[in-house]
Design an enzyme around this catalytic site. Structure first.
Site, PDB file in Angstrom:
ATOM      1  N   HIS A 121     -21.337  -2.606 -15.695  1.00 56.99           N
ATOM      2  CA  HIS A 121     -20.645  -1.165 -15.763  1.00 56.99           C
ATOM      3  C   HIS A 121     -21.112  -0.228 -14.726  1.00 56.99           C
ATOM      4  CE1 HIS A 121     -19.674   2.230 -17.877  1.00 56.99           C
ATOM      5  NE2 HIS A 121     -20.303   2.005 -19.196  1.00 56.99           N
ATOM      6  N   TYR A 172     -23.170  10.222 -29.792  1.00 59.51           N
ATOM      7  CA  TYR A 172     -22.558  10.256 -28.454  1.00 59.51           C
ATOM      8  C   TYR A 172     -21.033   9.484 -28.527  1.00 59.51           C
ATOM      9  CZ  TYR A 172     -22.153   9.084 -23.503  1.00 59.51           C
ATOM     10  OH  TYR A 172     -21.601   8.858 -22.067  1.00 59.51           O
ATOM     11  N   SER A 232     -18.032   9.077 -25.877  1.00 56.93           N
ATOM     12  CA  SER A 232     -17.303   9.510 -24.505  1.00 56.93           C
ATOM     13  C   SER A 232     -16.022   9.881 -24.293  1.00 56.93           C
ATOM     14  CB  SER A 232     -18.017   8.529 -23.692  1.00 56.93           C
ATOM     15  OG  SER A 232     -17.769   8.781 -22.228  1.00 56.93           O
ATOM     16  N   THR A 273     -17.073  10.185 -16.685  1.00 59.52           N
ATOM     17  CA  THR A 273     -16.800  10.635 -18.103  1.00 59.52           C
ATOM     18  C   THR A 273     -17.449  11.967 -18.606  1.00 59.52           C
ATOM     19  OG1 THR A 273     -18.976   9.590 -18.686  1.00 59.52           O
ATOM     20  CG2 THR A 273     -17.024   8.060 -18.873  1.00 59.52           C
TER      21      THR A 273
END
Length: 660
Positions: free
Chosen positions: A374, A488, A490, A501
């Site tokens: 990532h 959360y 995004s 993001t």
């Protein structure tokens, strides 16, 4: 640009993807040339130079949004304290930091204010990247059943992936554009005109017809790239000249060239022959599979990697790191969606190399998925790649069930990598395996499908499908645990140069009020009152989504200010020492949505030990979610509560006596 991007999807704390409408549109007709996916008349990076810069929000706006997000999570006394700390920050040290951030941003116009700190956040993280970072997205099966054979599908996907690589490096991949009015902008006429507009002005030309080019700066990291473990901060390495593919099977490593000396893709029949050779290799699983090391704590892995190099493995590691990508061939079929999720998210560890920018994993029955590292970027590039590879490999397959293998000597073309291991390295691998097993064995995954309705019905009710899904998670958590928690979601800021993001904070005073009305029902609100609350939730969620897409959230801004204070060696401002700040960033509900014809299922682990990782999709006539948790949470009960919540919501919406 306020209408520019609708809510976008992502996995985990930071993988965002561009809107599905961008990714699923019909791309330009595939080139008949078998070396390329397409030959765009508009160069791939044509708009990159003129992309607008990611804005830094006003400090007072960020503080206001921060306090709005804190409101549903705190009692009156806690909120008053947090509000005071936020105001003090806004008028004191925060003001100074904000002015410094603006100045720094002016001096770095080639990038965004979040890019550097965000890279550091990922590369400095020391926990294992398995479960803590890497997500997966699985491919939809090939519509032609006979093409789901492991050898055939693997060959076709490798060839399509290499076509993608050649197309993007030739600058002939269609630029990523969000079309608000496709009838005007997604046309050959527009493309013929815009290609003659200079790159320094091209974005403005697209903007005039409601088309918004997206940042493509991350795409170069897709291929030949690896995250190299280093003490304290890892390093991203890309070796574009390498021509070989890395294949893993039963924990053994193989490489062979997929490009010839002239840069042409090796004949599909030869690639198929080489893969068949690997699948036919009777070598057992190594006693000490080296792949486990990539699942270790990063400093531990960095030190072991140096020992590997010192013990004569430098060349083998170089071939692993520089390979175009990693293909993992698993020697078992996929049993069901839960098995698929576990296998594609983490697998056994022996047949993976988690540090590669991405791996295509394929089981014996042709079930395939992408697992990706990532730190190098967000999901924009990965999902575009997945969509293109799926489309090309199913519509223009390089080999068929009737294809014959090339008559080549694969024993000469395919090199099996040998790792030289001493007792210290063997011990390190055993330790990594134990740590890996303990970690992944603690993860539970459950899936839910709600068949009563989906996107189409919710749109007739003039409600945001995403807002309704998010509300169902708030209701489910309240039903299960009796409280509202930090959540959360995004959103991509790829509409801006080097955007990453922004966070949408779905837990609001509106969702709290609505959830309590549905779940606790003490005041017995009428169906009409419940419908009004649903509309309030949808409207507010839409506002948060638009703000986030335009870079007007608060999370990245406050993160950058904190990073700046730390980089200057300043004492951490009191705002960041507030328990409420820690609590809102302890994201118990980490959520991400993804819908694409190329994607069957996706998933990720929770971001905190007592959290849920919620991957979900709102389809035309159903809603699904794929949820993970560690032992601190009951994931089975949670998905049941989500289903119950959606049932409750749809019951109100289907009530014909209530006026729309």
């Amino acid at each position: 640009m306020a209408r520019l991007l609708t809510k976008t999807c992502l996995w985990r704390g930071g993988i965002a993807t561009s809107p599905s409408s961008v990714l699923l549109r019909a791309y330009s007709a595939g080139s008949s040339d078998t070396e390329y996916l397409q030959k765009s008349i508009v160069p791939t990076m044509h708009f990159q130079k003129s992309l607008p810069r990611l804005p830094i929000p006003k400090l007072e706006d960020s503080i206001k949004r921060y306090l709005n997000a804190q409101r549903p999570l705190l009692d009156e006394e806690q909120f008053r304290k947090t509000e005071q700390l936020a105001r003090d920050f806004q008028n004191g040290v925060g003001k100074q930091l904000h002015e410094e951030l603006l100045l720094q941003d002016k001096q770095n116009k080639h990038t965004s204010y979040i890019s550097g700190p965000w890279f550091d956040m990922y590369l400095c993280a020391r926990e294992p990247i398995v479960l803590n970072s890497n997500p997966f997205m699985s491919f939809t099966p090939d519509p032609k059943t006979e093409y789901n054979n492991q050898l055939i599908r693997a060959t076709n996907m490798v060839v399509s992936a290499m076509r993608f690589l050649k197309t993007i490096r030739a600058g002939q991949l269609e630029p990523e554009i969000f079309h608000l009015n496709p009838a005007k902008s997604d046309t050959q006429t527009f493309k013929r005109i815009i290609r003659f507009v200079p790159s320094s002005l091209s974005w403005y030309g697209a903007y005039l017809v409601n088309a918004y080019p997206l940042d493509m700066s991350q795409y170069f990291r897709l291929f030949n790239s690896t995250r190299i473990p280093k003490v304290n901060r890892d390093e991203l390495v890309t070796s574009e000249k390498a021509k070989h593919l890395l294949v893993l099977r039963k924990g053994n490593f193989y490489v062979f060239d997929v490009f010839d000396k002239d840069g042409n893709i090796v004949k599909p029949s030869e690639i198929q022959a080489h893969l068949q050779y690997i699948l036919s290799d009777s070598s057992p699983v190594p006693e000490f599979p080296v792949g486990y090391l990539t699942s270790e704590e990063r400093n531990t892995w960095a030190l072991v990697r140096q020992k590997l190099i010192d013990n004569g493995n430098e060349e083998a590691l170089r071939k692993v790191d520089s390979a175009v990508f990693c293909l993992c061939l698993d020697d078992f079929p996929t049993k069901d969606h839960i098995h698929l999720s576990h296998n594609m998210l983490h697998g056994s560890g022996q047949n993976r190399w988690y540090d590669k920018s991405f791996s295509i994993i394929m089981t014996q029955d042709g079930t395939a998925a992408i697992n990706f590292e990532h730190s190098w970027g967000d999901g924009v590039a990965v999902l575009r790649f997945q969509n293109e590879v799926f489309k090309d490999s199913t519509e223009r397959p390089a080999v068929s069930p009737q294809s014959e293998l090339a008559k080549v000597d694969s024993s000469k073309a395919v090199q099996k990598l040998v790792f030289h291991l001493n007792d210290s390295l063997k011990s390190a691998i055993s330790s990594a395996k134990n740590n890996f097993d303990n970690l992944v064995n603690s993860l539970t995954i459950e899936a839910m499908e709600f068949k009563r309705g989906g996107k189409e019905f919710l749109k007739t009710q003039k409600l945001s499908p995403d807002a309704v899904s998010q509300l169902s998670f708030q209701m489910a958590f309240l039903r299960q645990y009796g409280q509202t928690t930090a959540t959360y979601e995004s959103c991509s800021t790829a509409a801006f140069k080097h955007g990453r993001t922004e966070t949408i904070r779905p837990a609001s005073v509106y969702t709290k009020k609505c959830s309590e009305a549905f779940v606790r029902n003490s005041s017995k609100p009428s169906a009409a009152e419940l419908r009004n609350m649903l509309e309030e939730c949808s409207k507010y969620h839409g506002q948060l989504t638009k703000e986030a897409a335009m870079g007007q959230g608060f999370d990245r801004h406050l993160f950058a200010l904190r990073y700046l204070a730390a980089s200057k060696g300043q004492t951490l401002p009191e705002l960041y020492q507030d328990p409420a700040y820690a609590q809102i960033n302890h994201n118990v509900l980490s959520t991400s949505t993804l819908t694409s014809p190329a994607v069957q299922l996706g998933g990720f682990a929770p971001v905190v030990a007592d959290g849920f990782g919620v991957g979900y999709g709102v389809h035309d006539d159903w809603i699904g979610c794929n949820v993970s948790a560690y032992p601190a949470r009951d994931v089975k009960q949670f998905v049941q509560c989500v289903h119950q919540s959606l049932d409750d919501i749809f019951k109100v919406l289907e009530d014909k006596s209530v006026k729309k």
